[in-house]
Design a protein around this motif. Structure first.
Motif, PDB file in Angstrom:
ATOM      1  N   LEU A 161      -2.608  -1.698   0.108  1.00 24.02           N
ATOM      2  CA  LEU A 161      -2.098  -0.372  -0.253  1.00 24.02           C
ATOM      3  C   LEU A 161      -0.669  -0.122   0.221  1.00 24.02           C
ATOM      4  O   LEU A 161      -0.138   0.967   0.021  1.00 24.02           O
ATOM      5  CB  LEU A 161      -3.022   0.714   0.322  1.00 24.02           C
ATOM      6  N   SER A 162      -0.051  -1.109   0.836  1.00 22.02           N
ATOM      7  CA  SER A 162       1.243  -0.863   1.488  1.00 22.02           C
ATOM      8  C   SER A 162       2.367  -0.574   0.499  1.00 22.02           C
ATOM      9  O   SER A 162       3.387  -0.005   0.882  1.00 22.02           O
ATOM     10  CB  SER A 162       1.618  -2.057   2.376  1.00 22.02           C
ATOM     11  N   ASN A 163       2.203  -0.962  -0.769  1.00 20.04           N
ATOM     12  CA  ASN A 163       3.265  -0.702  -1.753  1.00 20.04           C
ATOM     13  C   ASN A 163       3.085   0.621  -2.503  1.00 20.04           C
ATOM     14  O   ASN A 163       3.864   0.927  -3.404  1.00 20.04           O
ATOM     15  CB  ASN A 163       3.325  -1.843  -2.784  1.00 20.04           C
ATOM     16  N   LEU A 164       2.057   1.378  -2.163  1.00 19.59           N
ATOM     17  CA  LEU A 164       1.772   2.621  -2.877  1.00 19.59           C
ATOM     18  C   LEU A 164       2.376   3.814  -2.139  1.00 19.59           C
ATOM     19  O   LEU A 164       2.567   3.777  -0.925  1.00 19.59           O
ATOM     20  CB  LEU A 164       0.260   2.814  -3.006  1.00 19.59           C
ATOM     21  N   ASP A 165       2.628   4.908  -2.877  1.00 18.31           N
ATOM     22  CA  ASP A 165       3.123   6.118  -2.216  1.00 18.31           C
ATOM     23  C   ASP A 165       1.985   6.786  -1.450  1.00 18.31           C
ATOM     24  O   ASP A 165       0.815   6.430  -1.600  1.00 18.31           O
ATOM     25  CB  ASP A 165       3.760   7.077  -3.222  1.00 18.31           C
ATOM     26  N   ALA A 166       2.340   7.758  -0.607  1.00 14.73           N
ATOM     27  CA  ALA A 166       1.380   8.326   0.340  1.00 14.73           C
ATOM     28  C   ALA A 166       0.151   8.918  -0.345  1.00 14.73           C
ATOM     29  O   ALA A 166      -0.988   8.683   0.072  1.00 14.73           O
ATOM     30  CB  ALA A 166       2.069   9.386   1.200  1.00 14.73           C
ATOM     31  N   LYS A 167       0.349   9.678  -1.420  1.00 13.39           N
ATOM     32  CA  LYS A 167      -0.774  10.321  -2.104  1.00 13.39           C
ATOM     33  C   LYS A 167      -1.700   9.274  -2.726  1.00 13.39           C
ATOM     34  O   LYS A 167      -2.922   9.356  -2.626  1.00 13.39           O
ATOM     35  CB  LYS A 167      -0.254  11.273  -3.183  1.00 13.39           C
ATOM     36  N   LEU A 168      -1.098   8.268  -3.344  1.00 11.70           N
ATOM     37  CA  LEU A 168      -1.889   7.224  -3.997  1.00 11.70           C
ATOM     38  C   LEU A 168      -2.634   6.373  -2.975  1.00 11.70           C
ATOM     39  O   LEU A 168      -3.748   5.907  -3.235  1.00 11.70           O
ATOM     40  CB  LEU A 168      -0.969   6.348  -4.852  1.00 11.70           C
ATOM     41  N   ARG A 169      -2.026   6.185  -1.810  1.00 13.74           N
ATOM     42  CA  ARG A 169      -2.712   5.430  -0.740  1.00 13.74           C
ATOM     43  C   ARG A 169      -4.016   6.115  -0.361  1.00 13.74           C
ATOM     44  O   ARG A 169      -5.049   5.469  -0.184  1.00 13.74           O
ATOM     45  CB  ARG A 169      -1.816   5.345   0.497  1.00 13.74           C
ATOM     46  N   VAL A 170      -3.960   7.437  -0.214  1.00 11.63           N
ATOM     47  CA  VAL A 170      -5.160   8.191   0.154  1.00 11.63           C
ATOM     48  C   VAL A 170      -6.223   8.048  -0.932  1.00 11.63           C
ATOM     49  O   VAL A 170      -7.411   7.816  -0.645  1.00 11.63           O
ATOM     50  CB  VAL A 170      -4.816   9.674   0.396  1.00 11.63           C
ATOM     51  N   GLU A 171      -5.813   8.162  -2.194  1.00 12.73           N
ATOM     52  CA  GLU A 171      -6.760   8.046  -3.307  1.00 12.73           C
ATOM     53  C   GLU A 171      -7.385   6.649  -3.363  1.00 12.73           C
ATOM     54  O   GLU A 171      -8.600   6.503  -3.529  1.00 12.73           O
ATOM     55  CB  GLU A 171      -6.056   8.356  -4.625  1.00 12.73           C
ATOM     56  N   MET A 172      -6.567   5.621  -3.219  1.00 14.18           N
ATOM     57  CA  MET A 172      -7.079   4.256  -3.288  1.00 14.18           C
ATOM     58  C   MET A 172      -7.946   3.920  -2.080  1.00 14.18           C
ATOM     59  O   MET A 172      -8.904   3.149  -2.187  1.00 14.18           O
ATOM     60  CB  MET A 172      -5.919   3.265  -3.397  1.00 14.18           C
TER      61      MET A 172
END
Length: 372
Positions: A161-172
């Protein structure tokens, strides 16, 4: 799905020891997270499990099979990388099916498996698109789908998840948690993000400098860290570390603190019998931000609770809480305050110290000194 045993694994590059005798036993269906700062050895350990790195010593077993010397293709492991590693010229459908095609799985069976995985990850509408037409979160789902289609004994996630933005990290993060709960797969997951570790793991392995410092459930790691590094690494904001002296008085064993203005206060300590050897000596008091709060009536008579006037240096509203910075014994501490509690900067306000779950460390060795 299978168990994984890491038995005294070492790895050296010349004279440099990267892994120093790692021992971890992972049960079938367990979600283990390797966490630690950059360079701690967690990715090297992951690559050793996958067969991408040879180990210098020790054994790695999947189930009862020793795979230490096995080629990566013979380990029955699927890996999800932070870079997604999708084939740009293939559709999502072809990316997911590629590993099955290489293994000469019949076409009808491949198509069924692609549909199963696409349904599981809710990416059916994306099957005919190319990776370049997908968002970061969608690409990560496809990378996970490619791994899931293989149905291996073990899944390895390397900072996915390190390449995702903060909101998307939470969702994933939530999607990965749901996926594990549904499938019961055995997962080893590498991250430097301690929030990911706390929210996803069945157990966490905290590493530093090639060593395993502590292995336990998220709550065990959070409440009972074995040393100051683990205590400071896990938790957001981090645990406060306050140098102080243990003092025996007519009120029992406690610690003396002073605020930023030099005003003294006394705080009780839990389990004083474990600290008797340190009376009169300096120790490091570890207390989480949520242990210093605005006063609440239902704890007014608690023997482990003390109200202390503290000067407000900084306030940081976060919505659900307000983080307040004050000073104790010459160091700044973070406190977690109800946003409705009035805390004007520069003013002295009463704060409640709940000492029931504090921990203590030796200032020289940084090891816990109050363990049972």
């Amino acid at each position: 799905m299978a168990s994984l045993t890491i038995d005294n694994v070492t790895k050296a590059y010349g004279q440099t020891q990267v892994l120093k005798g790692i021992n971890i036993a992972i049960e079938k269906g367990e979600f283990l997270i390797l966490v630690g700062p950059s360079g701690c050895g967690k990715s090297t350990l992951m690559n050793s499990i996958a067969g991408l790195e040879d180990v210098s010593g020790g054994r790695i077993l999947i189930g009862d099979a020793d795979i230490t010397e096995a080629a990566p293709k013979d380990r029955d492991i699927a890996m999800v990388f932070q870079s997604y590693a999708l084939y740009p010229n293939m559709s999502v459908r072809e990316n997911i099916a590629f590993g099955l095609e290489i293994r000469k799985v019949p076409k009808l069976e491949r198509e069924k498996e692609v549909q199963r995985v696409a349904s599981l990850l809710q990416i059916e509408p994306l099957l005919d698109r190319k990776p370049g037409q997908l968002s970061g979160g969608q690409r990560q789902r496809v990378a996970m789908g490619r791994a899931l289609a293989r149905r291996p004994k073990l899944y390895l996630f390397d900072e996915p998840l390190s390449n995702l933005d903060a909101k998307l990290r939470v969702e994933m993060r939530t999607e990965i948690k749901k996926l594990h709960q549904r499938l019961g797969t055995t997962i080893v997951y590498v991250t430097h993000d301690q929030i990911e570790a706390m929210t996803l793991a069945d157990r966490i392995a905290v590493m530093r400098g090639g060593e395993l410092l502590q292995l336990g459930t998220p709550q065990e790691i959070y409440d009972n860290p074995e040393n100051q590094f683990v205590a400071g690494f896990m938790g957001s904001p981090a645990m406060n570390f306050v140098p102080c002296t243990l003092v025996a008085s007519d009120r029992g064993l406690g610690v003396e603190i002073t605020d930023g203005e030099g005003n003294p206060s006394w705080l009780p300590v839990p389990n004083p019998e474990r600290l008797s050897a340190y009376v009169g000596k300096q120790v490091i008091l570890g207390l989480r931000p949520e242990m210093v709060t605005d006063p609440v009536p239902h704890k007014a008579d608690d023997a482990m609770v003390q109200h202390v006037p503290m000067k407000v240096l900084v306030t940081e509203p976060t919505g659900a809480d307000t983080m307040l910075v004050s000073e104790v014994n010459g160091v700044e501490i973070n406190c977690r305050i109800n946003p409705g509690y009035s805390t004007p900067v520069g003013q002295v306000v009463p704060l409640m110290f709940d000492m029931s779950k504090v921990v203590f460390f030796d200032p020289t060795t940084e090891e816990r000194i109050d363990r049972a």
